[in-house]
Design an enzyme around this catalytic site. Structure first.
Site, short mmCIF file in Angstrom:
data_model
loop_
_atom_site.label_atom_id
_atom_site.label_comp_id
_atom_site.label_asym_id
_atom_site.label_seq_id
_atom_site.Cartn_x
_atom_site.Cartn_y
_atom_site.Cartn_z
N SER A 181 29.21 45.23 -16.25
CA SER A 181 29.24 43.83 -16.67
C SER A 181 30.70 43.39 -16.64
O SER A 181 31.42 43.62 -15.66
CB SER A 181 28.61 43.68 -18.05
OG SER A 181 28.69 42.35 -18.47
N TYR B 208 29.52 33.24 -13.12
CA TYR B 208 29.91 34.62 -13.40
C TYR B 208 29.57 34.99 -14.84
O TYR B 208 29.05 36.08 -15.11
CB TYR B 208 31.40 34.76 -13.12
CG TYR B 208 31.92 36.18 -13.07
CD1 TYR B 208 31.62 37.02 -12.00
CD2 TYR B 208 32.74 36.68 -14.09
CE1 TYR B 208 32.13 38.32 -11.94
CE2 TYR B 208 33.25 37.97 -14.04
CZ TYR B 208 32.94 38.79 -12.97
OH TYR B 208 33.44 40.07 -12.92
N LYS C 79 26.97 37.90 -15.80
CA LYS C 79 27.41 39.10 -16.53
C LYS C 79 26.73 39.23 -17.90
O LYS C 79 26.50 40.34 -18.37
CB LYS C 79 28.94 39.11 -16.64
CG LYS C 79 29.64 39.32 -15.28
CD LYS C 79 29.26 40.64 -14.62
CE LYS C 79 30.07 40.95 -13.39
NZ LYS C 79 29.71 42.23 -12.76
N1 LIG Z 1 38.65 43.43 -11.61
C1 LIG Z 1 38.40 42.97 -12.80
O1 LIG Z 1 39.32 42.59 -13.52
C2 LIG Z 1 36.99 42.92 -13.33
C3 LIG Z 1 35.88 43.26 -12.58
N2 LIG Z 1 34.65 43.30 -13.17
C4 LIG Z 1 33.47 43.79 -12.46
O2 LIG Z 1 33.70 45.13 -12.04
C5 LIG Z 1 32.98 45.40 -10.83
C6 LIG Z 1 33.91 45.92 -9.78
O3 LIG Z 1 34.91 44.94 -9.57
P1 LIG Z 1 36.21 45.20 -8.67
O4 LIG Z 1 36.38 46.63 -8.41
O5 LIG Z 1 37.27 44.43 -9.31
O6 LIG Z 1 35.75 44.42 -7.34
P2 LIG Z 1 36.26 44.52 -5.84
O7 LIG Z 1 36.09 43.16 -5.25
O8 LIG Z 1 37.60 45.14 -5.79
O9 LIG Z 1 35.19 45.49 -5.17
C7 LIG Z 1 33.84 45.09 -5.11
C8 LIG Z 1 33.11 45.89 -4.06
O10 LIG Z 1 31.76 45.40 -4.01
C9 LIG Z 1 31.36 45.26 -2.66
N3 LIG Z 1 30.30 44.26 -2.55
C10 LIG Z 1 30.40 42.92 -2.74
N4 LIG Z 1 29.21 42.33 -2.51
C11 LIG Z 1 28.33 43.32 -2.20
C12 LIG Z 1 26.95 43.35 -1.87
N5 LIG Z 1 26.22 42.23 -1.80
N6 LIG Z 1 26.38 44.54 -1.62
C13 LIG Z 1 27.10 45.67 -1.66
N7 LIG Z 1 28.41 45.72 -1.95
C14 LIG Z 1 29.02 44.56 -2.22
C15 LIG Z 1 32.64 44.85 -1.94
O11 LIG Z 1 32.56 45.12 -0.54
C16 LIG Z 1 33.69 45.71 -2.65
O12 LIG Z 1 33.85 46.96 -2.03
C17 LIG Z 1 32.28 44.09 -10.49
O13 LIG Z 1 30.97 44.13 -11.01
C18 LIG Z 1 33.12 43.04 -11.20
O14 LIG Z 1 32.39 41.87 -11.46
C19 LIG Z 1 34.46 42.95 -14.47
C20 LIG Z 1 35.51 42.57 -15.23
C21 LIG Z 1 36.84 42.53 -14.73
C1 LIG Z 2 38.07 39.17 -13.01
C2 LIG Z 2 36.92 39.39 -13.93
O1 LIG Z 2 35.90 39.80 -13.51
C3 LIG Z 2 37.04 39.12 -15.32
C4 LIG Z 2 38.35 38.97 -15.95
O2 LIG Z 2 36.05 39.09 -15.98
#
Ligand SMILES: NC(=O)C1=CN([C@@H]2O[C@H](COP(=O)(O)OP(=O)(O)OC[C@H]3O[C@@H](n4cnc5c(N)ncnc54)[C@H](O)[C@@H]3O)[C@@H](O)[C@H]2O)C=CC1
Ligand SMILES: CC(=O)C(C)=O
Length: 254
Positions: free
Chosen positions: A143, A157, A161
């Protein structure tokens, strides 16, 4: 050292960011890893990294918003490794919203189809497989702090989430009699391609943003979230289900 020996694990969105860090960590912990992502090139690099570290992994191309694709992902996992013990439903796309009255509803629907429906579809086929296989597995749905409180002008979003946490609690209740545990991790500001993309897109100053989004005044490394995923995936968290683990540097308590 937490071990995932003899466990097979799917991680969606494992080509980059937290999914990649989790796949690498699970590989080191002895799991047979399914790197599941749309991005074939980067996903295959993660597989090679796990293998060069002595681990076992395959890449499966998946679009988590497509039911047939998710079904195939689980089938390919079982073909390769015989069973499914662990899943981290982590794939998502970036928030890109406006206040509700101005929102682009096509984008709202696209985000929902990946960030919320994608988790529901993954749960559907992973739980079906764990039930059929008699596996007392562990599932972690990623989430966000945006699943706990609103963020400025981020309706799609935030709704998605919050929905992920709702799905997690519901699934935990329904599948606890089978011994399957389902939890959620709620990351704060984690230094990944998603966060860097959002900072660029909205013109935020990284240092200022880190102070606003964390008591610790810094972004986390993706590996710090992977640690939480590892613990929840393992038998060390055997009495934990239906919960949300905030990995947010204290943000939601500020
Ligand atoms: N980076 C942050 O600060 C935060 C991220 N999140 C959540 O954490 C998780 C991971 O985020 P990050 O590593 O930052 O993201 P990222 O953008 O760096 O990596 C996401 C990955 O998901 C893949 N992806 C996207 N759409 C897809 C689909 N339809 N089917 C299969 N793969 C798909 C992308 O190709 C990528 O490899 C997500 O659920 C994001 O919402 C939550 C809070 C904060
Ligand atoms: C970038 C993101 O997913 C946050 C802060 O919730």
């Amino acid at each position: 050292m937490i071990s995932l020996e003899n466990k097979s694990a799917i991680i969606t969105g494992a080509a980059m960011g937290m999914g990649k860090a989790t796949a690498l960590k699970f590989g080191k912990a002895g799991a047979k890893v399914v790197v599941a992502d749309m991005n074939e090139e980067e996903g295959n690099k993660v597989v090679e990294e796990i293998k060069s570290d002595g681990g076992e992994a395959i890449f499966v191309k998946v679009d988590v918003s497509n039911e047939e694709s998710v079904k195939q992902m689980v089938q390919k996992t079982v073909e390769a490794f015989g069973k499914l013990d662990v899943a981290v439903n982590n794939a998502a796309i970036t928030p890109d919203d406006k206040p509700i009255a101005d929102m682009d509803f096509d984008y709202y629907e696209k985000l929902m189809s990946v960030d919320l429906n994608g988790v529901a579809l993954c749960l559907k086929y992973e739980l079906k497989q764990m039930e059929q296989g008699g596996t007392q597995g562990s599932i972690i749905n990623t989430s966000s702090v945006s699943g706990i409180r609103p963020q400025p002008t981020n309706p799609a979003y935030v709704a998605a989430k919050h929905g992920v946490i709702g799905l997690t609690k519901q699934a935990a209740m329904d599948y606890s009699p089978k011994g399957i545990r389902i939890n959620s991790v709620a990351p704060g500001a984690i230094d990944t391609p998603m966060l860097r993309g959002a900072l660029d897109q909205f013109g935020f100053d990284p240092d200022e943003y880190a102070k606003q989004l964390s008591m610790l005044g810094r972004f986390a490394e993706a590996d710090e979230v992977a640690e939480a995923n590892l613990w929840l995936a393992s038998d060390h968290s055997s009495y934990v289900t239906g919960t949300v683990l905030n990995v947010d540097g204290g943000y939601t308590s500020m």
